[in-house]
Design a protein around this motif. Sequence first.
Motif, PDB file in Angstrom:
ATOM      1  N   VAL A  62       0.822  -1.209   0.000  1.00 39.77           N
ATOM      2  CA  VAL A  62       0.000   0.000   0.000  1.00 39.77           C
ATOM      3  C   VAL A  62       0.854   1.257   0.000  1.00 39.77           C
ATOM      4  CG1 VAL A  62      -1.920  -1.107   1.202  1.00 39.77           C
ATOM      5  CG2 VAL A  62      -0.191   0.108   2.537  1.00 39.77           C
ATOM      6  N   ARG A  63       0.198   2.330  -0.401  1.00 39.06           N
ATOM      7  CA  ARG A  63       0.738   3.678  -0.222  1.00 39.06           C
ATOM      8  C   ARG A  63      -0.112   4.309   0.875  1.00 39.06           C
ATOM      9  NH1 ARG A  63       3.840   6.269  -3.804  1.00 39.06           N
ATOM     10  NH2 ARG A  63       4.458   5.188  -5.691  1.00 39.06           N
ATOM     11  N   ALA A  64       0.509   5.212   1.630  1.00 40.56           N
ATOM     12  CA  ALA A  64      -0.220   5.819   2.738  1.00 40.56           C
ATOM     13  C   ALA A  64       0.159   7.279   2.909  1.00 40.56           C
ATOM     14  CB  ALA A  64       0.063   5.056   4.033  1.00 40.56           C
ATOM     15  N   GLU A  65      -0.778   8.014   3.450  1.00 39.20           N
ATOM     16  CA  GLU A  65      -0.543   9.392   3.876  1.00 39.20           C
ATOM     17  C   GLU A  65      -0.126   9.328   5.336  1.00 39.20           C
ATOM     18  OE1 GLU A  65      -3.143  13.482   4.621  1.00 39.20           O
ATOM     19  OE2 GLU A  65      -4.151  11.668   3.931  1.00 39.20           O
ATOM     20  N   LEU A  66       0.976  10.000   5.671  1.00 37.62           N
ATOM     21  CA  LEU A  66       1.426  10.015   7.058  1.00 37.62           C
ATOM     22  C   LEU A  66       0.822  11.202   7.787  1.00 37.62           C
ATOM     23  CD1 LEU A  66       5.216   9.105   6.762  1.00 37.62           C
ATOM     24  CD2 LEU A  66       3.230   7.586   6.959  1.00 37.62           C
ATOM     25  N   GLY A  67       0.422  10.950   9.015  1.00 37.71           N
ATOM     26  CA  GLY A  67      -0.088  11.997   9.885  1.00 37.71           C
ATOM     27  C   GLY A  67       0.965  12.357  10.912  1.00 37.71           C
ATOM     28  N   ILE A  68       0.522  12.617  12.120  1.00 35.15           N
ATOM     29  CA  ILE A  68       1.446  13.016  13.173  1.00 35.15           C
ATOM     30  C   ILE A  68       2.259  11.824  13.662  1.00 35.15           C
ATOM     31  CG2 ILE A  68      -0.084  14.881  13.952  1.00 35.15           C
ATOM     32  CD1 ILE A  68      -0.500  12.970  16.492  1.00 35.15           C
ATOM     33  N   GLU A  69       3.412  12.122  14.217  1.00 34.22           N
ATOM     34  CA  GLU A  69       4.212  11.106  14.892  1.00 34.22           C
ATOM     35  C   GLU A  69       3.703  11.003  16.330  1.00 34.22           C
ATOM     36  OE1 GLU A  69       8.832  10.041  16.099  1.00 34.22           O
ATOM     37  OE2 GLU A  69       8.423  11.851  14.947  1.00 34.22           O
ATOM     38  N   LEU A  70       3.500   9.772  16.790  1.00 30.35           N
ATOM     39  CA  LEU A  70       3.095   9.590  18.189  1.00 30.35           C
ATOM     40  C   LEU A  70       4.225  10.068  19.091  1.00 30.35           C
ATOM     41  CD1 LEU A  70       1.372   6.094  18.405  1.00 30.35           C
ATOM     42  CD2 LEU A  70       0.324   8.329  18.736  1.00 30.35           C
ATOM     43  N   GLU A  71       3.856  10.782  20.126  1.00 26.59           N
ATOM     44  CA  GLU A  71       4.852  11.295  21.056  1.00 26.59           C
ATOM     45  C   GLU A  71       5.618  10.147  21.694  1.00 26.59           C
ATOM     46  OE1 GLU A  71       4.896  14.095  24.985  1.00 26.59           O
ATOM     47  OE2 GLU A  71       3.327  14.449  23.479  1.00 26.59           O
ATOM     48  N   CYS A  72       6.950  10.254  21.690  1.00 28.40           N
ATOM     49  CA  CYS A  72       7.839   9.196  22.192  1.00 28.40           C
ATOM     50  C   CYS A  72       8.382   9.572  23.564  1.00 28.40           C
ATOM     51  CB  CYS A  72       9.033   9.011  21.270  1.00 28.40           C
ATOM     52  SG  CYS A  72       8.670   8.835  19.538  1.00 28.40           S
ATOM     53  N   PRO A  73       8.744   8.570  24.375  1.00 28.32           N
ATOM     54  CA  PRO A  73       9.312   8.861  25.682  1.00 28.32           C
ATOM     55  C   PRO A  73      10.784   9.275  25.623  1.00 28.32           C
ATOM     56  CG  PRO A  73       9.118   6.505  25.389  1.00 28.32           C
ATOM     57  CD  PRO A  73       8.487   7.149  24.194  1.00 28.32           C
ATOM     58  N   THR A  74      11.472   9.015  24.496  1.00 28.94           N
ATOM     59  CA  THR A  74      12.882   9.398  24.348  1.00 28.94           C
ATOM     60  C   THR A  74      13.071  10.081  23.007  1.00 28.94           C
ATOM     61  OG1 THR A  74      13.703   7.426  23.204  1.00 28.94           O
ATOM     62  CG2 THR A  74      13.537   7.281  25.616  1.00 28.94           C
ATOM     63  N   SER A  75      14.178  10.789  22.852  1.00 27.43           N
ATOM     64  CA  SER A  75      14.439  11.471  21.584  1.00 27.43           C
ATOM     65  C   SER A  75      14.686  10.479  20.449  1.00 27.43           C
ATOM     66  CB  SER A  75      15.629  12.422  21.728  1.00 27.43           C
ATOM     67  OG  SER A  75      16.789  11.699  22.104  1.00 27.43           O
ATOM     68  N   ALA A  76      15.132   9.258  20.776  1.00 25.29           N
ATOM     69  CA  ALA A  76      15.381   8.234  19.754  1.00 25.29           C
ATOM     70  C   ALA A  76      14.099   7.506  19.353  1.00 25.29           C
ATOM     71  CB  ALA A  76      16.406   7.225  20.256  1.00 25.29           C
ATOM     72  N   GLY A  77      13.064   7.591  20.178  1.00 27.16           N
ATOM     73  CA  GLY A  77      11.816   6.892  19.899  1.00 27.16           C
ATOM     74  C   GLY A  77      11.416   5.984  21.046  1.00 27.16           C
ATOM     75  N   TRP A  78      10.566   5.026  20.733  1.00 22.79           N
ATOM     76  CA  TRP A  78      10.100   4.047  21.724  1.00 22.79           C
ATOM     77  C   TRP A  78      11.157   2.952  21.836  1.00 22.79           C
ATOM     78  CZ3 TRP A  78       5.530   4.828  24.307  1.00 22.79           C
ATOM     79  CH2 TRP A  78       4.690   5.815  23.787  1.00 22.79           C
ATOM     80  N   PRO A  79      11.698   2.711  23.044  1.00 24.30           N
ATOM     81  CA  PRO A  79      12.729   1.674  23.183  1.00 24.30           C
ATOM     82  C   PRO A  79      12.171   0.288  22.842  1.00 24.30           C
ATOM     83  CG  PRO A  79      12.573   3.031  25.171  1.00 24.30           C
ATOM     84  CD  PRO A  79      11.409   3.388  24.302  1.00 24.30           C
ATOM     85  N   MET A  86      11.994   2.719  18.123  1.00 29.08           N
ATOM     86  CA  MET A  86      11.048   2.876  17.015  1.00 29.08           C
ATOM     87  C   MET A  86      10.278   4.179  17.137  1.00 29.08           C
ATOM     88  SD  MET A  86       8.198   0.246  15.456  1.00 29.08           S
ATOM     89  CE  MET A  86       7.172   0.066  16.888  1.00 29.08           C
ATOM     90  N   ARG A  87      10.177   4.868  16.012  1.00 29.88           N
ATOM     91  CA  ARG A  87       9.305   6.026  15.899  1.00 29.88           C
ATOM     92  C   ARG A  87       8.070   5.571  15.140  1.00 29.88           C
ATOM     93  NH1 ARG A  87      12.887  10.667  13.385  1.00 29.88           N
ATOM     94  NH2 ARG A  87      10.959  11.818  13.690  1.00 29.88           N
TER      95      ARG A  87
END
Length: 139
Positions: A62-79, A86-87
């Motif tokens: 599929v192709r997709a439209e991206l929306g907002i990034e879910l807020e992560c607990p760290t600057s690198a993303g979800w551990p 992962m972001r």
Amino acid sequence: MKKQIVGAALVDSLERPAKLLAARRTAPPEFAGMWEFPGGKVEPGETPQQALHRELAEELGVRAELGIELECPTSAGWPLNASAAMRVWLARVTEGTPEPLEDHDLLQWVELDGAGILALDWIPADLPIVHALVAFAAK
């Protein structure tokens, strides 16, 4: 530096998500049969968003439209583990019908009401992201 992984919370609406497309893994053995957000590694020379578009095409067709990034607990993303984070972005399918082409054997739309989505056997590292998505959808 942590390995950067990207994931898509494929939802029915970027503005008022009520359903999520969950993907059931086929490998590795310790995660086979568990549910996750589709996505994968960011390759050299790719932005996270480019990687996510590529992964959605490879894994689901599929192709997709991206929306907002879910807020992560760290600057690198979800551990995810000691070496990876992962972001996750909200995404809405704009072209194609999702199919389990690679890494998955089943796709399932689940309600973001808490009960339906939490009844699935999620990969442990993805579970905090599921909770954050449920909280976001409840706003």
